[in-house]
Design a protein around this motif. Sequence first.
Motif, PDB file in Angstrom:
ATOM      1  N   ALA A   1       1.406   3.945  -3.065  1.00 40.21           N
ATOM      2  CA  ALA A   1       1.052   5.350  -2.845  1.00 40.21           C
ATOM      3  C   ALA A   1       2.207   6.252  -3.282  1.00 40.21           C
TER       4      ALA A   1
ATOM      5  N   GLY B   1      -3.368   2.041  -2.443  1.00 32.96           N
ATOM      6  CA  GLY B   1      -2.174   2.897  -2.466  1.00 32.96           C
ATOM      7  C   GLY B   1      -2.147   3.806  -3.678  1.00 32.96           C
TER       8      GLY B   1
ATOM      9  N   SER C   1      -4.543  -3.769  -1.823  1.00 34.47           N
ATOM     10  CA  SER C   1      -3.493  -2.911  -1.254  1.00 34.47           C
ATOM     11  C   SER C   1      -2.908  -2.007  -2.327  1.00 34.47           C
TER      12      SER C   1
ATOM     13  N   PHE D   1       0.835  -1.211   0.000  1.00 30.09           N
ATOM     14  CA  PHE D   1       0.000   0.000   0.000  1.00 30.09           C
ATOM     15  C   PHE D   1       0.870   1.261   0.000  1.00 30.09           C
ATOM     16  N   ILE D   2       1.879   1.295   0.878  1.00 31.85           N
ATOM     17  CA  ILE D   2       2.750   2.479   0.986  1.00 31.85           C
ATOM     18  C   ILE D   2       3.552   2.685  -0.291  1.00 31.85           C
TER      19      ILE D   2
END
Length: 198
Positions: A26, A64, A60, A22-23
């Motif tokens: 993003a 993100g 995810s 997810f991070i």
Amino acid sequence: MLHELAQILVDTIFDWGYLGIFILMAIESSFIPFPSEIVLIPAGYLAFKGDMNVLYIFLSSLGGSLLGAYINYYLALFLGRGFLERYGRYFFIKEETLIKMDNYFEKHGSISIFSGRLIPAVRQLISIPAGLSQMNLTKFSIYTAFGAGLWSVVLISLGYILGENQELINLYLKQITIAVLAFVLIIAFVYYRIKIKR
């Protein structure tokens, strides 16, 4: 050197599992140039081994990507054109790039959000003209989700099918990228013909 640093980052954040995906997605979807291939292809391979779940990887990744797109959208919305023209170069956004994005977005509107998410180097920046033009957020979210979701499926599938065979991944990634670009051109052509008829 850059690839090695990126791989270290991926290895570290993969220890965080789905939150790491997810991070990273993003980051990839915002104005920081970070290749999604080095996130989702290994994730697809981990799913093949049974260490991760394909659906959770996809969700995810999509979450993100949407977060990164919202960051660019709202930065453009609140900071405005003047700020981007003056300081954009510090965020890898040149003034001529901004003008090209504006012109493309003005001509093709919503479809550019979907197609832009499928084009390398464009996917990070396509949210900016949407924010500057105050595009409807629901419409922006839908087109972004479709484009980002399709690209995620392609990369996750590639990792799942080809696994650790880096040579095959490199071969098919090029072919898939070309196929995706051809798909974007077909969509743009159909959209253009429909627009002319109207």
